[in-house]
Scaffold this motif. Structure first.
Motif, mmCIF file in Angstrom:
data_model
loop_
_atom_site.group_PDB
_atom_site.id
_atom_site.type_symbol
_atom_site.label_atom_id
_atom_site.label_comp_id
_atom_site.label_asym_id
_atom_site.label_seq_id
_atom_site.Cartn_x
_atom_site.Cartn_y
_atom_site.Cartn_z
ATOM 1 N N LEU A 152 4.822 -4.398 -17.569
ATOM 2 C CA LEU A 152 3.418 -4.453 -17.171
ATOM 3 C C LEU A 152 3.071 -3.482 -16.037
ATOM 4 O O LEU A 152 2.055 -2.778 -16.139
ATOM 5 N N PRO A 153 3.852 -3.376 -14.968
ATOM 6 C CA PRO A 153 3.496 -2.407 -13.919
ATOM 7 C C PRO A 153 3.498 -0.957 -14.410
ATOM 8 O O PRO A 153 2.740 -0.130 -13.906
ATOM 9 N N ALA A 154 4.314 -0.642 -15.388
ATOM 10 C CA ALA A 154 4.333 0.724 -15.924
ATOM 11 C C ALA A 154 3.125 0.976 -16.816
ATOM 12 O O ALA A 154 2.606 2.090 -16.873
ATOM 13 N N MET A 155 2.674 -0.053 -17.519
ATOM 14 C CA MET A 155 1.536 0.097 -18.425
ATOM 15 C C MET A 155 0.204 0.036 -17.681
ATOM 16 O O MET A 155 -0.755 0.697 -18.063
ATOM 17 N N LEU A 156 0.127 -0.743 -16.629
ATOM 18 C CA LEU A 156 -1.096 -0.875 -15.840
ATOM 19 C C LEU A 156 -0.765 -0.581 -14.379
ATOM 20 O O LEU A 156 -0.603 -1.492 -13.573
ATOM 21 N N PRO A 157 -0.694 0.700 -14.023
ATOM 22 C CA PRO A 157 -0.265 1.037 -12.663
ATOM 23 C C PRO A 157 -1.307 0.657 -11.623
ATOM 24 O O PRO A 157 -2.493 0.576 -11.903
ATOM 25 N N SER A 158 -0.854 0.450 -10.432
ATOM 26 C CA SER A 158 -1.724 0.188 -9.301
ATOM 27 C C SER A 158 -2.020 1.523 -8.626
ATOM 28 O O SER A 158 -1.127 2.328 -8.406
ATOM 29 N N TRP A 159 -3.258 1.741 -8.274
ATOM 30 C CA TRP A 159 -3.635 2.999 -7.645
ATOM 31 C C TRP A 159 -3.623 2.882 -6.128
ATOM 32 O O TRP A 159 -4.094 3.753 -5.437
ATOM 33 N N ARG A 160 -3.078 1.821 -5.597
ATOM 34 C CA ARG A 160 -3.054 1.627 -4.149
ATOM 35 C C ARG A 160 -2.035 2.521 -3.455
ATOM 36 O O ARG A 160 -1.986 2.558 -2.247
#
Length: 156
Positions: free
Chosen positions: A13-21
């Protein structure tokens, strides 16, 4: 030990929906432009954006690009090269960045059939940004190359 079938999804999930922070700040974005120079060394007078972004993208194309978008990956590489070219990374890094940018534009001109009608080309880098919220977009030209032959050798 108990098997959790969602463990793999949780890891992906973190690779598919990265955080832009992870960005400290949003800065100006580089744009690569080129100008074809005709016989006699006279420029066309018109800078063209290299690989301009599509104004509108259909749903099918968006889904396809989730899985395969080689051109966009190369465009991200060009952005990195542009940032390295104008940064303070040393002469060897700047020379490599310039060479790679020139090679990609030369290949584009050859594929587009513009190589035969031109003596050469130039590239420039523009940084486009917005200084603050609600302020107008600004542009600053930070680099202009010398004239380079379309089909000839690119300096190293």
């Amino acid at each position: 030990m108990r098997y959790n079938p969602l463990a793999g999804v949780r890891l992906m999930l973190p690779a598919m929906l990265p955080s832009w922070r992870f960005f400290d700040a949003v800065t100006a974005s580089p744009r690569l432009d080129y100008m074809v120079v005709s016989a006699g060394g006279i420029g066309s007078g018109r800078w063209r954006e290299f690989r301009p972004r599509v104004a509108r993208l259909g749903a099918g194309a968006m889904v396809r690009r989730l899985f395969w978008n080689a051109e966009w990956n190369e465009t991200l590489f060009l952005v990195s090269l542009a940032e390295r070219l104008v940064g303070d990374h040393g002469a060897a890094t700047e020379a490599h960045s310039q060479r790679e940018l020139l090679l990609r534009v030369a290949r584009h001109l050859q594929r587009a059939g513009l190589a035969g009608s031109a003596d050469g080309f130039r590239i420039r880098l523009r940084f486009v940004g917005r200084p603050g919220r609600g302020e107008p977009v600004t542009e600053e030209v930070v680099y202009r190359s010398d004239l380079h032959p379309v089909g000839g050798p690119i300096p190293s």
